[in-house]
Design an enzyme around this catalytic site. Structure first.
Site, PDB file in Angstrom:
ATOM      1  N   ASN A 213      28.032   9.119  49.759  1.00 43.33           N
ATOM      2  CA  ASN A 213      26.824   8.890  48.994  1.00 43.33           C
ATOM      3  C   ASN A 213      25.718   8.453  49.933  1.00 43.33           C
ATOM      4  O   ASN A 213      25.502   7.269  50.148  1.00 43.33           O
ATOM      5  CB  ASN A 213      27.061   7.806  47.929  1.00 43.33           C
ATOM      6  N   ILE A 214      25.037   9.406  50.524  1.00 43.58           N
ATOM      7  CA  ILE A 214      23.883   9.086  51.358  1.00 43.58           C
ATOM      8  C   ILE A 214      22.757   8.641  50.421  1.00 43.58           C
ATOM      9  O   ILE A 214      22.353   9.410  49.551  1.00 43.58           O
ATOM     10  CB  ILE A 214      23.416  10.322  52.173  1.00 43.58           C
TER      11      ILE A 214
ATOM     12  N   CYS B 121      22.727   4.312  64.452  1.00 46.25           N
ATOM     13  CA  CYS B 121      23.686   3.745  63.502  1.00 46.25           C
ATOM     14  C   CYS B 121      24.839   3.254  64.360  1.00 46.25           C
ATOM     15  O   CYS B 121      24.614   2.498  65.313  1.00 46.25           O
ATOM     16  CB  CYS B 121      24.098   4.785  62.453  1.00 46.25           C
TER      17      CYS B 121
END
Lengths: 229, 229
Positions: free
Chosen positions: B118-119, B143
Site C-alpha cells: 500500500n504505497i 529510504c
C-alpha cells in the site's frame, strides 16, 4: 552531404558537414513539445534511450539512441556525443546531430566477449579527456547497450572523482546487471587516474553545486509528515 | 539538543535544533579533503551510499546513508534530505544534518511486502511537492535500500517529466533489480500527475541545461579516434 577533411594526424579526423536548415529536418527530429502544448496529458511522451542516466552535471550515459529517442535527447541540449563503437554512425543519427549542432567523438572500441577481453586503455584515456572538457558539455556517452564500454568509461571517471571501488562496481553492475564482467571491473580497478589529477573537476556535481549552494552551519529543521494529515 | 516546536497544523512538524559549531562536530562528519590534499593517491576515497545516483540537476537518490558516507554527501552541498521511512532518524545522522545545515523532510512510509502493498499516494504527492521546490535543492531522496519507496517517488517525478512508462520502469528496475515489485510499477502507472502540471520544472536537466547550452543549428563535427594512434 559535403565531407571535408579538415584535420588528420593519426589521432582524430574532423569532418565538417553541411548546414541543415531547421525546416529541412526530418519529422523524426522535430522539436519536442513544450509544457504549454495541448498534448501534455500523456499523448506526447519522451522516450529516453535504453539505460539512460545522468552521470553528473552535464554528463549523461545510455545505450544506442534511435530516432524514437531524438525528441527526448533534444531536451538535454547536447553539445556532444561520445560514441564508443567502431561501426559507422547511422545516417539518421548523423542527420539528428547535424540539425542540432552536436559534435560526435567516436572512439571505436571493439565489443569483447570474455575471456577474450581487451579494453583499450589508451582509447579510454582519450575519451576521458573529452568527458572532462566542460566545453563539450552537455555530453552523452553511449555504446550499444550502455553496459560495458560506457560502464568502463564512467567507472574511470568515478575513480577520478575518488569514489571507492565498491561504489564504482555497484554503479557498473546497476547497468550491466546479469551481463556484468569481472574483466571490466578489473580494468577499472587497475586504471591509473593519477595523470588526470591536475585537471580541474569543475564539472562535477560535487564541486559546482557545493560551491553554489553550501550554507554555513547554523540550524537544522526537521519536518515530519504522516499519511492522512 | 534543544527542541522547540515551531509549527504544527496536522501537516508537518518543524523542529528547530541547536546550533552546532564546526569544531564540535564528530570526527565522522569532518570536512572532505580537497583536490589539493596530499592524500589524493587513493588514500582518501569517497564512499557514496548504497544505490546512489543523480536523478536530475540538484536531485540525488540513494539507500540509507551511514557515517562512512558523510564525507561524500558533504561534497554534494545538500540543502535538504527527503527520508521515506517511519523510523526516527538516527542521532549520528541528525548530528550530520545539524552540522551541515541540512533540512530533513520525513515522510513515514511503512515498508510493504507483496501482496500486502500500500504505497500511500497522498504521502508521495506531498514528497513530490518538496522535490519540485528548487529552494530545497540540492536534495537527496532516500529510504532504506533506495529501491522501492525511493524508486516510486522518482518514478512519479519521471512521469511528470513525461517519460514513457517503459523508461520509468527501466530505471526503477535498474535499482530494484531482483527485488522489483509489480505493485510498485502499478502504483507509478496509475499515479496521476495532472495536478502538478502547472508547476514550473525549472530544476530539470531538460530545461536548465537546454536553455543554457543549446546552440543554433549550423554544423556538425565528427572526430574519429582509433587505438594506437
Amino acid at each position: 552531404m559535403k565531407l571535408e577533411e579538415v584535420h588528420q594526424d593519426h589521432i582524430c579526423r574532423t569532418i565538417e558537414v553541411a548546414v541543415v536548415e531547421p525546416t529541412k529536418v526530418s519529422p523524426a527530429v522535430k522539436l519536442p513539445p513544450t509544457a504549454d502544448d495541448s498534448e501534455t496529458n500523456g499523448e506526447e511522451l519522451y522516450i529516453p534511450p535504453l539505460n539512460f542516466a545522468m552521470v553528473d552535471n552535464g554528463i549523461f550515459r545510455s545505450g544506442f539512441p534511435d530516432c524514437a529517442n531524438f525528441p527526448f535527447l533534444q531536451t538535454l541540449g547536447l553539445r556532444s556525443i561520445i560514441y564508443l563503437c567502431p561501426e559507422p554512425y547511422p545516417d539518421t543519427n548523423m542527420e539528428f546531430l547535424k540539425s542540432n549542432g552536436i559534435e560526435l567523438f567516436q572512439f571505436g572500441i571493439e565489443p569483447c566477449k570474455e575471456p577474450f577481453v581487451n579494453i583499450p586503455e589508451g582509447t579510454i584515456r582519450k575519451a576521458l579527456k573529452v568527458v572532462l572538457d566542460v566545453k563539450n558539455h552537455p555530453l552523452l556517452i553511449h555504446c550499444k547497450r550502455g553496459k560495458h564500454r560506457t560502464g568502463c568509461l564512467v567507472g574511470c571517471l568515478r575513480k577520478l572523482q575518488r569514489w571507492c571501488l565498491t561504489s564504482v562496481f555497484d554503479e557498473y553492475q546497476c547497468f550491466a546487471a546479469a551481463k556484468a564482467r569481472v574483466s571490466d571491473q578489473r580494468f577499472m580497478e587497475l586504471f591509473d587516474v593519477s595523470s588526470f589529477r591536475h585537471l580541474p573537476l569543475s564539472f562535477s556535481c560535487s564541486k559546482r553545486i557545493g560551491a553554489r549552494f553550501l550554507r554555513p552551519s547554523s540550524s537544522c529543521q526537521q519536518r515530519l509528515y504522516k499519511e492522512g494529515s
